[in-house]
Scaffold this motif. Structure first.
Motif, PDB file in Angstrom:
ATOM      1  N   ASP A 291       0.836  -1.204   0.000  1.00 48.51           N
ATOM      2  CA  ASP A 291       0.000   0.000   0.000  1.00 48.51           C
ATOM      3  C   ASP A 291       0.867   1.250   0.000  1.00 48.51           C
ATOM      4  O   ASP A 291       0.535   2.245  -0.645  1.00 48.51           O
ATOM      5  CB  ASP A 291      -0.907   0.013   1.242  1.00 48.51           C
ATOM      6  CG  ASP A 291      -1.852  -1.166   1.289  1.00 48.51           C
ATOM      7  OD1 ASP A 291      -2.571  -1.382   0.302  1.00 48.51           O
ATOM      8  OD2 ASP A 291      -1.858  -1.875   2.312  1.00 48.51           O
ATOM      9  N   LEU A 292       1.972   1.184   0.748  1.00 47.57           N
ATOM     10  CA  LEU A 292       2.847   2.344   0.871  1.00 47.57           C
ATOM     11  C   LEU A 292       4.300   1.917   0.856  1.00 47.57           C
ATOM     12  O   LEU A 292       4.692   0.983   1.563  1.00 47.57           O
ATOM     13  CB  LEU A 292       2.562   3.095   2.185  1.00 47.57           C
ATOM     14  CG  LEU A 292       3.469   4.300   2.479  1.00 47.57           C
ATOM     15  CD1 LEU A 292       3.136   5.460   1.547  1.00 47.57           C
ATOM     16  CD2 LEU A 292       3.346   4.737   3.931  1.00 47.57           C
TER      17      LEU A 292
ATOM     18  N   HIS B 270       6.231   8.024   9.149  1.00 51.87           N
ATOM     19  CA  HIS B 270       5.231   7.755   8.113  1.00 51.87           C
ATOM     20  C   HIS B 270       4.873   6.274   8.064  1.00 51.87           C
ATOM     21  O   HIS B 270       3.703   5.919   7.883  1.00 51.87           O
ATOM     22  CB  HIS B 270       5.751   8.235   6.753  1.00 51.87           C
ATOM     23  CG  HIS B 270       5.711   9.718   6.587  1.00 51.87           C
ATOM     24  ND1 HIS B 270       6.673  10.549   7.125  1.00 51.87           N
ATOM     25  CD2 HIS B 270       4.822  10.521   5.973  1.00 51.87           C
ATOM     26  CE1 HIS B 270       6.378  11.811   6.826  1.00 51.87           C
ATOM     27  NE2 HIS B 270       5.258  11.814   6.128  1.00 51.87           N
ATOM     28  N   ALA B 271       5.862   5.413   8.244  1.00 59.86           N
ATOM     29  CA  ALA B 271       5.579   3.978   8.270  1.00 59.86           C
ATOM     30  C   ALA B 271       4.660   3.632   9.435  1.00 59.86           C
ATOM     31  O   ALA B 271       3.724   2.834   9.294  1.00 59.86           O
ATOM     32  CB  ALA B 271       6.890   3.195   8.374  1.00 59.86           C
ATOM     33  N   LEU B 272       4.894   4.236  10.588  1.00 57.70           N
ATOM     34  CA  LEU B 272       4.057   3.981  11.756  1.00 57.70           C
ATOM     35  C   LEU B 272       2.628   4.439  11.506  1.00 57.70           C
ATOM     36  O   LEU B 272       1.669   3.703  11.805  1.00 57.70           O
ATOM     37  CB  LEU B 272       4.634   4.707  12.970  1.00 57.70           C
ATOM     38  CG  LEU B 272       3.795   4.654  14.251  1.00 57.70           C
ATOM     39  CD1 LEU B 272       3.744   3.234  14.790  1.00 57.70           C
ATOM     40  CD2 LEU B 272       4.344   5.611  15.304  1.00 57.70           C
TER      41      LEU B 272
ATOM     42  N   GLY C 233       8.043  14.953  13.879  1.00 58.57           N
ATOM     43  CA  GLY C 233       7.927  13.971  12.811  1.00 58.57           C
ATOM     44  C   GLY C 233       6.714  13.075  12.883  1.00 58.57           C
ATOM     45  O   GLY C 233       6.094  12.764  11.845  1.00 58.57           O
ATOM     46  N   PHE C 234       6.326  12.622  14.076  1.00 64.26           N
ATOM     47  CA  PHE C 234       5.192  11.697  14.165  1.00 64.26           C
ATOM     48  C   PHE C 234       3.884  12.384  13.774  1.00 64.26           C
ATOM     49  O   PHE C 234       3.039  11.792  13.103  1.00 64.26           O
ATOM     50  CB  PHE C 234       5.091  11.118  15.576  1.00 64.26           C
ATOM     51  CG  PHE C 234       6.133  10.094  15.888  1.00 64.26           C
ATOM     52  CD1 PHE C 234       6.322   8.990  15.074  1.00 64.26           C
ATOM     53  CD2 PHE C 234       6.937  10.230  17.008  1.00 64.26           C
ATOM     54  CE1 PHE C 234       7.288   8.043  15.357  1.00 64.26           C
ATOM     55  CE2 PHE C 234       7.906   9.287  17.304  1.00 64.26           C
ATOM     56  CZ  PHE C 234       8.085   8.189  16.476  1.00 64.26           C
ATOM     57  N   GLY C 235       3.716  13.626  14.198  1.00 67.41           N
ATOM     58  CA  GLY C 235       2.528  14.360  13.786  1.00 67.41           C
ATOM     59  C   GLY C 235       2.518  14.603  12.294  1.00 67.41           C
ATOM     60  O   GLY C 235       1.475  14.494  11.632  1.00 67.41           O
ATOM     61  N   LEU C 236       3.673  14.911  11.740  1.00 68.53           N
ATOM     62  CA  LEU C 236       3.798  15.129  10.302  1.00 68.53           C
ATOM     63  C   LEU C 236       3.460  13.861   9.533  1.00 68.53           C
ATOM     64  O   LEU C 236       2.771  13.903   8.502  1.00 68.53           O
ATOM     65  CB  LEU C 236       5.224  15.587   9.979  1.00 68.53           C
ATOM     66  CG  LEU C 236       5.560  15.853   8.522  1.00 68.53           C
ATOM     67  CD1 LEU C 236       4.720  16.986   7.968  1.00 68.53           C
ATOM     68  CD2 LEU C 236       7.054  16.188   8.398  1.00 68.53           C
ATOM     69  N   GLY C 237       3.933  12.711  10.027  1.00 67.71           N
ATOM     70  CA  GLY C 237       3.637  11.447   9.362  1.00 67.71           C
ATOM     71  C   GLY C 237       2.150  11.186   9.285  1.00 67.71           C
ATOM     72  O   GLY C 237       1.621  10.767   8.238  1.00 67.71           O
TER      73      GLY C 237
END
Length: 372
Positions: A6-7, A19-21, A358-362
């Motif tokens: 999917d990604l 992003h993977a998370l 980063g986590f929020g951005l992902g």
């Protein structure tokens, strides 16, 4: 199809893993591709400090608040150790204290505590009381050990969500739904490219159009100083590095005073952050130099500027155990998210705040690509 996802995420630094998370939590099949065998760039050459207080109001603050929540979730889910919490800013000059007072009075200062000089030293008894005029304590910051967290997070993604990691492989072309690599072609409905400071492999023209440069920093690890930090520590110079402080009207007077007294430090982008590892050693830094191609050599003069700031606050400097340089992407805006194709996002944190935002951005990128 074995090689169908999917990604596909290109890059296994903190932004790639974020992003993977975000995608894996939604039940997607995800592959992460990296030319290196393990993360060794800016994602591990840092303080491991998740900074909320001082982030520029707006998107940066919002992303930091959300990322902090995810770090706390991962502490439980993935066994990631939070080494200490909070941040103490030790003001050395009245002009710095004025900035902290203004911040405290603003919309993001309510849960922070403004401190007298005595209260500041009470937070960290090893501080030189004669060097401090007051301070601010923020309860929001988190400290992790980046060099340990990155591989732990990758293992968690593989074990919990069956995210595939293909390392030692270069991506040569992205043409959805295909991704061409040095090990062959794979299929992915959507692709997120998180290149860090690699500006030449994928989409170099687009990165050039955004004016992306590199920022080189210098950091040190000091021997156990004989005391324990209960939180991260920053000082006057740091207030000019974070938009939430630097954007306040009172920051102009501080900048002028530091220009008079610490001009060489300002010219080299030096500010002081001190955090402590589980073994008691301190991670101290850093500096900032900008350009498209920067030399790989550390400067003893720049290290001395950092250590001089440390010595002012603590009186003595422990032995230096290690020195290193880092390099991250830098641009005018804190985040770069570009759309070279409707099914592709090119994502960089261009402010040195990958661990913080980063986590929020992902999560936001995955919603943008796949919908709610």
């Amino acid at each position: 199809m074995k090689d169908s996802f999917d990604l596909a995420v290109v890059g296994s630094g903190i932004i790639g893993l974020a992003h993977a998370l975000a995608a894996a939590r939604r039940g997607m099949r995800v592959v992460v591709i990296d030319r290196d065998q393990k993360a060794n760039g800016a994602s591990i050459r840092n303080f491991g400090l998740v900074v909320v207080t001082g982030q520029e109001p707006g998107p940066s603050r919002r992303l930091a608040e959300r990322s902090r929540k995810i770090w706390l979730e991962l502490a439980n889910e993935a066994g990631i150790e939070i080494l200490h919490r909070g941040k103490l800013i030790a003001a050395q000059r009245p002009e710095a204290l004025a900035v902290l007072e203004s911040f405290k009075a603003g919309e993001h200062g309510a849960e922070c505590k403004l401190l007298t000089a005595r209260e500041t030293v009470g937070q960290l008894a090893s501080l030189n009381g004669k060097a401090v005029v007051g301070g601010l304590f923020s309860p929001f910051e988190l400290r992790v050990e980046s060099r340990e967290v990155l591989p732990r997070l990758a293992s968690f993604l593989a074990e919990r969500f069956a995210v595939e990691f293909r390392t030692g492989i270069s991506v040569t072309d992205v043409a959805p739904p295909f991704v061409e690599t040095s090990a062959g072609r794979l299929r992915a409905e959507k692709v997120v490219v998180c290149p860090g400071d690699d500006f030449s492999s994928l989409y170099p023209q687009r990165l050039g159009e955004h004016g992306v440069k590199r920022c080189k920093l210098q950091m040190l690890r000091l021997a156990y100083p004989g005391f324990r930090l209960s939180s991260a520590l920053m000082s006057d110079l740091s207030l000019l590095r974070y938009g939430g402080f630097a954007g306040l009207p009172e920051a102009a007077a501080l900048r002028g005073k530091l220009g008079e007294q610490r001009g060489a430090a300002l010219a080299n982008g030096v500010h002081l952050i001190v955090v402590q590892s589980a073994d008691g050693s301190l991670v101290v830094g850093d500096s900032h130099h900008y350009g498209l191609t920067l030399d790989p050599f550390g400067s003893e003069a720049v290290d001395r500027l950092i250590l001089d700031e440390f010595k002012t606050l603590f009186g003595t400097v422990p032995d230096v155990l290690a020195r290193w340089t880092g390099s991250y992407a830098s641009a005018k805006n804190a985040v770069l998210r570009d759309t070279p194709h409707e099914d592709v996002r090119l994502v960089l944190v261009t402010s040195g705040t990958g661990a913080s935002t980063g986590f929020g951005l992902g999560e936001e990128t995955i919603v943008e690509l796949f919908g709610q």
